[in-house]
Design a protein around this motif. Structure first.
Motif, PDB file in Angstrom:
ATOM      1  N   VAL A 271      64.773 -42.211  14.994  1.00 36.49           N
ATOM      2  CA  VAL A 271      65.093 -41.918  13.820  1.00 36.49           C
ATOM      3  C   VAL A 271      66.319 -41.056  13.847  1.00 36.49           C
ATOM      4  CG1 VAL A 271      64.432 -40.315  11.857  1.00 36.49           C
ATOM      5  CG2 VAL A 271      62.642 -41.803  13.026  1.00 36.49           C
ATOM      6  N   VAL A 272      67.201 -41.845  12.941  1.00 41.66           N
ATOM      7  CA  VAL A 272      68.860 -40.999  13.141  1.00 41.66           C
ATOM      8  C   VAL A 272      69.002 -40.396  11.711  1.00 41.66           C
ATOM      9  CG1 VAL A 272      71.105 -41.436  13.683  1.00 41.66           C
ATOM     10  CG2 VAL A 272      69.384 -42.963  14.488  1.00 41.66           C
ATOM     11  N   SER A 273      69.292 -39.276  11.812  1.00 44.30           N
ATOM     12  CA  SER A 273      69.617 -38.515  10.411  1.00 44.30           C
ATOM     13  C   SER A 273      71.220 -38.616  10.358  1.00 44.30           C
ATOM     14  CB  SER A 273      69.349 -37.016  10.664  1.00 44.30           C
ATOM     15  OG  SER A 273      70.105 -36.245  11.597  1.00 44.30           O
ATOM     16  N   PRO A 274      71.777 -38.303   9.085  1.00 44.90           N
ATOM     17  CA  PRO A 274      73.071 -38.647   8.485  1.00 44.90           C
ATOM     18  C   PRO A 274      74.027 -37.899   9.385  1.00 44.90           C
ATOM     19  CG  PRO A 274      71.612 -37.739   6.686  1.00 44.90           C
ATOM     20  CD  PRO A 274      70.913 -37.412   7.977  1.00 44.90           C
ATOM     21  N   ILE A 275      75.125 -38.682   9.564  1.00 45.38           N
ATOM     22  CA  ILE A 275      76.415 -38.203   9.893  1.00 45.38           C
ATOM     23  C   ILE A 275      77.027 -37.254   8.830  1.00 45.38           C
ATOM     24  CG2 ILE A 275      76.857 -40.417  11.226  1.00 45.38           C
ATOM     25  CD1 ILE A 275      79.313 -40.727   9.186  1.00 45.38           C
ATOM     26  N   HIS A 276      77.995 -36.368   9.598  1.00 46.11           N
ATOM     27  CA  HIS A 276      78.689 -35.291   8.569  1.00 46.11           C
ATOM     28  C   HIS A 276      79.321 -35.844   7.726  1.00 46.11           C
ATOM     29  CE1 HIS A 276      80.255 -31.353   7.931  1.00 46.11           C
ATOM     30  NE2 HIS A 276      81.494 -31.866   7.926  1.00 46.11           N
ATOM     31  N   CYS A 277      79.133 -35.476   6.212  1.00 44.90           N
ATOM     32  CA  CYS A 277      79.772 -35.867   5.126  1.00 44.90           C
ATOM     33  C   CYS A 277      79.904 -34.619   4.129  1.00 44.90           C
ATOM     34  CB  CYS A 277      78.983 -36.940   4.571  1.00 44.90           C
ATOM     35  SG  CYS A 277      79.811 -37.664   2.985  1.00 44.90           S
ATOM     36  N   PRO A 278      81.035 -33.941   4.151  1.00 45.09           N
ATOM     37  CA  PRO A 278      81.294 -32.583   3.436  1.00 45.09           C
ATOM     38  C   PRO A 278      80.917 -32.807   2.068  1.00 45.09           C
ATOM     39  CG  PRO A 278      83.020 -32.942   4.816  1.00 45.09           C
ATOM     40  CD  PRO A 278      82.390 -34.333   4.800  1.00 45.09           C
ATOM     41  N   ILE A 279      80.969 -33.708   1.307  1.00 39.60           N
ATOM     42  CA  ILE A 279      80.626 -33.726  -0.337  1.00 39.60           C
ATOM     43  C   ILE A 279      79.313 -33.848  -0.479  1.00 39.60           C
ATOM     44  CG2 ILE A 279      82.819 -35.140  -0.943  1.00 39.60           C
ATOM     45  CD1 ILE A 279      80.983 -37.596  -1.408  1.00 39.60           C
ATOM     46  N   HIS A 280      78.374 -33.943   0.571  1.00 41.17           N
ATOM     47  CA  HIS A 280      77.113 -34.180   0.256  1.00 41.17           C
ATOM     48  C   HIS A 280      76.277 -33.166   1.390  1.00 41.17           C
ATOM     49  CE1 HIS A 280      76.441 -36.699  -3.119  1.00 41.17           C
ATOM     50  NE2 HIS A 280      77.063 -37.673  -2.367  1.00 41.17           N
ATOM     51  N   GLU A 281      76.689 -32.423   2.072  1.00 45.64           N
ATOM     52  CA  GLU A 281      76.386 -31.409   3.058  1.00 45.64           C
ATOM     53  C   GLU A 281      75.480 -30.771   2.234  1.00 45.64           C
ATOM     54  OE1 GLU A 281      76.208 -31.283   6.467  1.00 45.64           O
ATOM     55  OE2 GLU A 281      76.995 -33.307   6.395  1.00 45.64           O
ATOM     56  N   ASP A 282      75.812 -29.788   1.370  1.00 50.21           N
ATOM     57  CA  ASP A 282      74.975 -28.766   0.696  1.00 50.21           C
ATOM     58  C   ASP A 282      75.004 -29.401  -0.953  1.00 50.21           C
ATOM     59  OD1 ASP A 282      74.432 -27.149   2.972  1.00 50.21           O
ATOM     60  OD2 ASP A 282      76.590 -26.815   2.904  1.00 50.21           O
ATOM     61  N   THR A 283      75.372 -30.156  -1.404  1.00 49.29           N
ATOM     62  CA  THR A 283      75.660 -30.770  -2.717  1.00 49.29           C
ATOM     63  C   THR A 283      74.825 -31.890  -2.972  1.00 49.29           C
ATOM     64  OG1 THR A 283      77.789 -29.454  -2.864  1.00 49.29           O
ATOM     65  CG2 THR A 283      77.102 -30.976  -4.632  1.00 49.29           C
ATOM     66  N   PRO A 284      73.890 -31.909  -3.905  1.00 47.90           N
ATOM     67  CA  PRO A 284      73.002 -33.144  -4.036  1.00 47.90           C
ATOM     68  C   PRO A 284      73.830 -34.129  -4.854  1.00 47.90           C
ATOM     69  CG  PRO A 284      72.018 -31.241  -4.832  1.00 47.90           C
ATOM     70  CD  PRO A 284      73.337 -30.560  -4.574  1.00 47.90           C
ATOM     71  N   GLY A 285      73.230 -35.168  -5.012  1.00 43.95           N
ATOM     72  CA  GLY A 285      73.728 -36.407  -5.672  1.00 43.95           C
ATOM     73  C   GLY A 285      73.506 -36.129  -7.197  1.00 43.95           C
ATOM     74  N   PRO A 286      73.816 -37.188  -8.089  1.00 41.45           N
ATOM     75  CA  PRO A 286      74.151 -38.460  -7.526  1.00 41.45           C
ATOM     76  C   PRO A 286      75.736 -38.477  -6.882  1.00 41.45           C
ATOM     77  CG  PRO A 286      73.931 -38.233 -10.023  1.00 41.45           C
ATOM     78  CD  PRO A 286      73.438 -37.022  -9.446  1.00 41.45           C
ATOM     79  N   GLY A 287      76.201 -39.224  -6.373  1.00 38.26           N
ATOM     80  CA  GLY A 287      77.446 -39.526  -5.941  1.00 38.26           C
ATOM     81  C   GLY A 287      78.019 -40.406  -6.883  1.00 38.26           C
ATOM     82  N   ALA A 288      79.461 -40.379  -7.008  1.00 40.63           N
ATOM     83  CA  ALA A 288      79.934 -41.164  -8.105  1.00 40.63           C
ATOM     84  C   ALA A 288      81.400 -41.481  -7.814  1.00 40.63           C
ATOM     85  CB  ALA A 288      80.183 -40.398  -9.587  1.00 40.63           C
ATOM     86  N   PHE A 289      81.925 -42.460  -8.186  1.00 40.97           N
ATOM     87  CA  PHE A 289      83.417 -42.868  -8.059  1.00 40.97           C
ATOM     88  C   PHE A 289      84.377 -41.516  -8.649  1.00 40.97           C
ATOM     89  CE2 PHE A 289      81.587 -46.852  -7.999  1.00 40.97           C
ATOM     90  CZ  PHE A 289      81.870 -47.363  -6.689  1.00 40.97           C
ATOM     91  N   ASP A 290      85.285 -41.198  -7.807  1.00 42.82           N
ATOM     92  CA  ASP A 290      86.382 -40.382  -8.461  1.00 42.82           C
ATOM     93  C   ASP A 290      87.174 -41.055  -9.434  1.00 42.82           C
ATOM     94  OD1 ASP A 290      88.605 -38.399  -8.841  1.00 42.82           O
ATOM     95  OD2 ASP A 290      88.244 -37.530  -6.978  1.00 42.82           O
ATOM     96  N   LEU A 291      87.173 -40.802 -10.555  1.00 39.76           N
ATOM     97  CA  LEU A 291      87.893 -41.825 -11.466  1.00 39.76           C
ATOM     98  C   LEU A 291      89.366 -41.451 -11.461  1.00 39.76           C
ATOM     99  CD1 LEU A 291      85.106 -42.446 -14.429  1.00 39.76           C
ATOM    100  CD2 LEU A 291      85.909 -43.792 -12.382  1.00 39.76           C
ATOM    101  N   ASP A 292      89.500 -40.204 -11.567  1.00 38.52           N
ATOM    102  CA  ASP A 292      90.806 -39.580 -11.167  1.00 38.52           C
ATOM    103  C   ASP A 292      91.646 -40.355 -10.034  1.00 38.52           C
ATOM    104  OD1 ASP A 292      90.622 -38.132 -13.433  1.00 38.52           O
ATOM    105  OD2 ASP A 292      90.125 -36.179 -12.304  1.00 38.52           O
ATOM    106  N   LYS A 314      66.137 -31.070  -4.960  1.00 38.29           N
ATOM    107  CA  LYS A 314      67.125 -32.347  -4.824  1.00 38.29           C
ATOM    108  C   LYS A 314      67.531 -32.115  -3.453  1.00 38.29           C
ATOM    109  CE  LYS A 314      69.398 -33.655  -9.010  1.00 38.29           C
ATOM    110  NZ  LYS A 314      70.673 -34.012  -9.488  1.00 38.29           N
ATOM    111  N   LEU A 315      67.787 -33.416  -2.956  1.00 39.42           N
ATOM    112  CA  LEU A 315      68.005 -33.581  -1.580  1.00 39.42           C
ATOM    113  C   LEU A 315      69.634 -33.515  -1.443  1.00 39.42           C
ATOM    114  CD1 LEU A 315      65.871 -36.932  -0.928  1.00 39.42           C
ATOM    115  CD2 LEU A 315      65.536 -34.444  -0.281  1.00 39.42           C
ATOM    116  N   THR A 316      69.847 -32.869  -0.248  1.00 36.81           N
ATOM    117  CA  THR A 316      71.230 -32.926   0.530  1.00 36.81           C
ATOM    118  C   THR A 316      71.168 -33.353   1.717  1.00 36.81           C
ATOM    119  OG1 THR A 316      71.080 -30.595   1.346  1.00 36.81           O
ATOM    120  CG2 THR A 316      71.775 -30.805  -1.084  1.00 36.81           C
ATOM    121  N   LEU A 317      72.160 -33.542   2.437  1.00 34.75           N
ATOM    122  CA  LEU A 317      72.070 -33.907   3.815  1.00 34.75           C
ATOM    123  C   LEU A 317      71.498 -32.925   4.925  1.00 34.75           C
ATOM    124  CD1 LEU A 317      75.505 -35.936   4.302  1.00 34.75           C
ATOM    125  CD2 LEU A 317      73.522 -36.619   3.474  1.00 34.75           C
TER     126      LEU A 317
END
Length: 394
Positions: A271-292, A314-317
């Motif tokens: 069982v492998v947990s997520p790699i480092h991803c700053p936008i979701h380390e401590d911030t839940p989703g949903p993720g979205a496209f950066d429209l700007d 709510k889940l974070t990494l």
């Protein structure tokens, strides 16, 4: 001038696919069987499982020239930079000996701002390889990991035959777009493909972009697919899809692992947990496209949740990593062949500082290489959960 021999493309010549669908043009490799595909109406999963990540044509021949006719489906994102063309890697006796693309093909145009898509049919093209050594050799053509690819015809200037069983163990892996290949340079250089090569195993890659979501049908496919080694990489899609809360996540993970164990009670399971991803380390989703960013022609992602929502489940990494470690530790008392790997051992904060995620979500080609080497060092060397040689898949 070559005298061409055309060989029908059958399952005997394919590795890494679970099913072949006959189409109007030829055959389409699938990484999920039809019964599993029927249990999801998600067009993203339908596209992802039909993109042949880890799928390769494998044959033995003295041919010096090889041609593969194929009909790819190429994606165009409105307002975003053009995607790189799909790559076909040709390996001779395990070593890269050529790369090619296929011109033409269908075009799938996707508008991320509206969620709409349209398909424009196109012509069959050819990947051509010449100058190969005339000796008897094993040839592998790794299909583009990021393009749906219908296989139309295989031509060679000498006869081909299936490669006999080489006694390699089968490694079955499931994960997200990062396991699927994301921004790897080519199909044989995704991190699972690199790790498989270093570990001397045969890869079956069930990495599905956006769809590592603890789906019960995926667990049943993992349960029923012959394999000597199994790994599941869980986390990032559950956060950026904002699919469930912690209350649902914990029993869903247990159920997923229970299903695999119904058919593979003692197979090494990592069982492998997520790699480092700053936008979701401590911030839940949903993720979205950066429209700007998209309006400026840059594809980039952002997290839209509120860190305070972690208190409501709510889940974070970070939450997922802690819970996966706890679940594996709990289960290991009765399942000594269950193992855990913190994904930050493959790509952590220091790696992000050196090799940042270009779109804030997916690793680049250099990071894929690093992850593949680190996974192989952890899993396949002496003392690792996948250490050993020989095949026992059944």
């Amino acid at each position: 001038m070559h005298t061409w021999i055309t060989t029908p493309i059958t399952a005997d010549f394919l590795r890494g696919a679970l099913e072949l669908e006959t189409t109007a043009h030829g055959v389409l490799p699938h990484r999920l069987p039809a019964w599993a595909r029927a249990q999801s109406a998600d067009p993203q999963l339908a596209m992802a499982e039909a993109q042949p990540s880890g799928v390769r044509l494998v044959f033995r021949t003295r041919a010096t020239a090889v041609e593969l006719d194929a009909l790819p489906t190429k994606r165009v994102y409105v307002g975003a930079p053009p995607r790189p063309e799909g790559v076909y890697d040709l390996l001779v006796d395990g070593r890269l000996a050529g790369r090619s693309g296929v011109p033409g093909g269908n075009t799938l145009t996707i508008d991320l701002t509206t969620g709409t898509a349209g398909n424009q049919p196109g012509p069959v093209g050819t990947a051509a390889f010449t100058g190969l050594p005339g000796r008897l050799k094993d040839v592998e053509i790794w299909l583009p990991h990021n393009e749906i690819t219908e296989l139309v015809a295989l031509r060679t200037d000498a006869p081909v035959e299936p490669v006999p069983d080489r006694g390699r163990r089968v490694w079955l892996h499931h994960g997200s777009s990062i396991s699927h290949g994301s921004d790897a340079a080519s199909p044989s250089t995704t991190w699972p493909a690199l790790a498989a090569g270093l570990g001397g195993v045969e890869l079956v890659n069930l990495g599905f972009g956006g769809n590592a979501l603890l789906d019960p049908f995926t667990a049943r496919v993992l349960r029923d697919t012959p394999a000597d080694l199994i790994s599941v990489k869980i986390g990032i899609n559950l956060v950026n899809a904002d699919l469930m809360r912690l209350r649902a996540f914990t029993p869903a993970v247990h159920g997923f692992l229970d299903t695999i164990r119904e058919g593979r009670p003692s197979t090494p399971l990592l069982v492998v947990s997520p790699i480092h991803c700053p936008i979701h380390e401590d911030t839940p989703g949903p993720g979205a496209f950066d429209l700007d960013a998209l309006s400026a022609g840059v594809l980039r992602f952002r997290a839209t949740g509120d860190p305070a929502e972690r208190a409501a489940g709510k889940l974070t990494l970070g939450v997922i990593r802690d819970e996966l470690a706890r679940i594996v530790e709990q289960r290991r008392a009765a399942d000594p062949n269950l193992h855990h790997l913190d994904g930050r051992e493959l790509y952590g904060a220091a790696d992000f500082a050196e090799l940042p995620l270009p779109d804030r979500l997916h690793p680049d080609a250099a990071s894929h290489r690093r992850m593949g080497e680190r996974f192989a060092e952890f899993a396949f060397t002496t003392g690792g959960p996948f250490a050993g040689r020989g095949s026992a898949a059944s």
